[in-house]
Write a protein that holds these residues in place. Structure first.
Motif, mmCIF file in Angstrom:
data_model
loop_
_atom_site.group_PDB
_atom_site.id
_atom_site.type_symbol
_atom_site.label_atom_id
_atom_site.label_comp_id
_atom_site.label_asym_id
_atom_site.label_seq_id
_atom_site.Cartn_x
_atom_site.Cartn_y
_atom_site.Cartn_z
ATOM 1 N N GLY A 212 0.895 -1.337 -0.010
ATOM 2 C CA GLY A 212 0.038 0.120 -0.125
ATOM 3 C C GLY A 212 0.801 1.335 0.003
ATOM 4 O O GLY A 212 0.171 2.316 -0.037
ATOM 5 N N THR A 213 2.255 1.066 -0.200
ATOM 6 C CA THR A 213 3.068 2.365 -0.083
ATOM 7 C C THR A 213 3.064 3.137 -1.558
ATOM 8 O O THR A 213 3.581 4.009 -1.793
ATOM 9 N N VAL B 99 13.794 2.290 -0.480
ATOM 10 C CA VAL B 99 12.563 1.727 0.603
ATOM 11 C C VAL B 99 11.557 2.816 0.387
ATOM 12 O O VAL B 99 11.558 4.161 0.718
ATOM 13 N N ILE B 100 10.350 2.530 -0.074
ATOM 14 C CA ILE B 100 9.343 3.246 -0.081
ATOM 15 C C ILE B 100 8.285 3.477 1.103
ATOM 16 O O ILE B 100 7.913 2.242 1.480
ATOM 17 N N ILE C 285 12.367 6.981 0.345
ATOM 18 C CA ILE C 285 11.419 7.845 -0.419
ATOM 19 C C ILE C 285 10.043 7.896 0.196
ATOM 20 O O ILE C 285 9.576 6.790 0.374
ATOM 21 N N LEU C 286 9.688 9.125 0.458
ATOM 22 C CA LEU C 286 8.520 9.335 1.121
ATOM 23 C C LEU C 286 7.366 9.260 -0.090
ATOM 24 O O LEU C 286 7.676 10.319 -1.002
ATOM 25 N N LEU D 13 15.930 10.576 0.005
ATOM 26 C CA LEU D 13 16.306 10.864 -1.421
ATOM 27 C C LEU D 13 15.319 11.721 -1.907
ATOM 28 O O LEU D 13 15.592 12.617 -2.811
ATOM 29 N N GLY D 14 13.718 11.403 -1.492
ATOM 30 C CA GLY D 14 13.075 12.162 -2.346
ATOM 31 C C GLY D 14 11.584 12.249 -1.698
ATOM 32 O O GLY D 14 11.358 11.059 -0.805
ATOM 33 N N VAL D 15 10.754 13.093 -1.738
ATOM 34 C CA VAL D 15 9.616 13.201 -1.360
ATOM 35 C C VAL D 15 8.420 13.430 -2.661
ATOM 36 O O VAL D 15 8.594 14.331 -3.281
#
Length: 247
Positions: A13-14, A140-141, A169-170, A197-199
């Protein structure tokens, strides 16, 4: 030098597969040759996200067991030049796939592609272990909810002995909800033990692109989630730019 990147998450679900598809599409749009491999056996989610579920070809299991070649099985995306996809097998072989076989396969793939993305199963499943132990780096998400961040931290712990470099990564970030939960981006990174790393913001264009069976990079005007994924792609290439924070 070519790079193999394992993409995983601590729980379902991410949006892990959606992020894999979007970032790999952006990488190809930046002019590099990209192979995206679905390692989540029994599913073709990556194919569906990229609008390729009707395509027939050999799968990862066929290639690594020598029943088909990578050249014959990797499917070129019809709308994103430079992007190729290798579907998941219907099931993992009963005898399993050893680390040496995976390493040999990735070594060959990296000779023909600039980046190889491995859409890996979540948690501690065999596919994650296999992909991460042979990858150059991992992503990792996670969403920003506490359970997702906790599971991402557990996954980060499993990766620590498997892959040389891992980042967080969010995804599906909603700043208003983060404020209500008193969660900050840096706090999320600290909780998981991974550098951020990123949003990627919550963006209805992601759902619209999926409904149209289009790669996100082609289905939007370059804002929102698409812009965030392009920033991540640039960072993976070593060309980080300052991302505009979502409102």
């Amino acid at each position: 030098m070519s790079t193999a990147i394992a993409v995983t998450s601590g729980k379902g679900g991410t949006g892990k597969t959606t992020v894999t598809a979007a970032v790999s599409s952006c990488m190809a749009a930046l002019g590099v040759k990209v192979l995206c491999i679905d390692l989540d056996a029994g599913h073709r989610d990556l194919m569906a996200v990229l609008g390729l579920e009707e395509e027939t070809s050999g799968d990862f299991g066929d290639v690594i067991q020598g029943r088909s070649s990578l050249d014959n099985s990797a499917i070129p995306h019809p709308s994103v030049p430079g992007l190729y996809v290798l579907p998941a097998p219907s099931a993992w072989p009963e005898t399993g796939i050893g680390k040496q076989a995976m390493a040999t396969f990735l070594s060959y793939a990296k000779m023909h592609y600039d980046y190889v993305f491995l859409d890996s199963p979540t948690g501690s499943m065999a596919g994650l272990q296999l992909a991460s132990s042979c990858a150059d780096r991992a992503l990792v998400i996670s969403t920003c909810d506490p359970d997702s961040l906790s599971d991402a931290g557990l996954t980060a712990g499993r990766l620590s002995d498997l892959v040389p470099e891992a980042h967080l990564i969010l995804n599906r970030v909603q700043p208003k909800i983060m404020r209500k939960l008193h969660i900050k981006e840096n706090d999320a990174a600290e909780q998981t033990g991974l550098p951020l790393l990123g949003v990627i913001p919550e963006d209805r264009q992601v759902t619209i692109a999926a409904g149209k069976k289009q790669a996100l990079v082609l289905a939007t005007n370059g804002e929102g989630a698409a812009a965030a994924c392009l920033d991540i792609a640039n960072c993976l290439k070593g060309e980080c730019v300052t991302a505009e924070k979502p409102e």
